[in-house]
Scaffold this motif. Sequence first.
Motif, PDB file in Angstrom:
ATOM      1  N   GLY A 132       8.445  10.149 -18.767  1.00  0.00           N
ATOM      2  CA  GLY A 132       7.272   9.465 -18.228  1.00  0.00           C
ATOM      3  C   GLY A 132       6.347  10.414 -17.481  1.00  0.00           C
ATOM      4  N   ALA A 133       6.925  11.281 -16.643  1.00  0.00           N
ATOM      5  CA  ALA A 133       6.106  12.246 -15.897  1.00  0.00           C
ATOM      6  C   ALA A 133       5.467  13.251 -16.832  1.00  0.00           C
ATOM      7  N   GLU A 148      -1.400  13.529 -20.637  1.00  0.00           N
ATOM      8  CA  GLU A 148      -2.305  12.474 -21.097  1.00  0.00           C
ATOM      9  C   GLU A 148      -3.753  12.940 -21.279  1.00  0.00           C
ATOM     10  N   GLU A 149      -4.267  13.749 -20.378  1.00  0.00           N
ATOM     11  CA  GLU A 149      -5.669  14.170 -20.474  1.00  0.00           C
ATOM     12  C   GLU A 149      -5.887  15.224 -21.548  1.00  0.00           C
ATOM     13  N   ARG A 150      -5.006  16.213 -21.592  1.00  0.00           N
ATOM     14  CA  ARG A 150      -5.214  17.345 -22.496  1.00  0.00           C
ATOM     15  C   ARG A 150      -4.657  17.127 -23.891  1.00  0.00           C
ATOM     16  N   ARG A 151      -3.530  16.443 -23.985  1.00  0.00           N
ATOM     17  CA  ARG A 151      -2.874  16.233 -25.274  1.00  0.00           C
ATOM     18  C   ARG A 151      -2.424  14.788 -25.394  1.00  0.00           C
ATOM     19  N   PRO A 152      -3.378  13.889 -25.666  1.00  0.00           N
ATOM     20  CA  PRO A 152      -3.033  12.460 -25.681  1.00  0.00           C
ATOM     21  C   PRO A 152      -2.003  12.085 -26.759  1.00  0.00           C
ATOM     22  N   ALA A 197       1.373  12.981 -25.407  1.00  0.00           N
ATOM     23  CA  ALA A 197       1.739  12.031 -24.356  1.00  0.00           C
ATOM     24  C   ALA A 197       2.204  10.720 -24.974  1.00  0.00           C
ATOM     25  N   LYS A 198       1.509  10.268 -25.997  1.00  0.00           N
ATOM     26  CA  LYS A 198       1.895   9.031 -26.676  1.00  0.00           C
ATOM     27  C   LYS A 198       3.286   9.162 -27.302  1.00  0.00           C
ATOM     28  N   ALA A 199       3.581  10.346 -27.850  1.00  0.00           N
ATOM     29  CA  ALA A 199       4.899  10.580 -28.440  1.00  0.00           C
ATOM     30  C   ALA A 199       5.986  10.557 -27.366  1.00  0.00           C
ATOM     31  N   LEU A 200       5.710  11.158 -26.199  1.00  0.00           N
ATOM     32  CA  LEU A 200       6.682  11.126 -25.105  1.00  0.00           C
ATOM     33  C   LEU A 200       6.927   9.702 -24.628  1.00  0.00           C
ATOM     34  N   TYR A 201       5.864   8.915 -24.531  1.00  0.00           N
ATOM     35  CA  TYR A 201       6.016   7.513 -24.127  1.00  0.00           C
ATOM     36  C   TYR A 201       6.839   6.736 -25.154  1.00  0.00           C
TER      37      TYR A 201
END
Length: 131
Positions: free
Chosen positions: A43-44, A50-54, A57-61
């Motif tokens: 999550g962190a 989220e800003e630089r590589r959305p 970030a979506k894959a991590l979520y």
Amino acid sequence: MSRRISQGVLVVGSIGALINIVDAIGKGRPEPHDAFAALVVLGAGGELLEERRPRAAKALYAVASVLLVVAGSVAGARAWASFFRGAAYDWLDLGLGVLVVLYVAVGAGRLLAHLSRRASKSRRNAGLLSE
């Protein structure tokens, strides 16, 4: 969440994940609750990306969501099985099983609502094109 807080959560979650890995190796068997420090790290990490590589970030979520459902289902299933047998069980795991069921139900409802809106928008656009 601010970047500084996300970085702190990432560090603390990483330490927790390492402790859980060492603990699981010592016991010889990982427990479902050992995965929750990894959820904090994912999550962190998603928050920081989220800003630089959305897309990352979506894959991590997504990975965090799958891990949450799997670990919560295992913990909840064990607790509910013990509950129905009349054996000793952990209230926290029992509650976690209920929360995972609710999490999956809300996610499925959101997906169905999204698909429904998309289908109605598609039908509307097809009607406009035919006129």
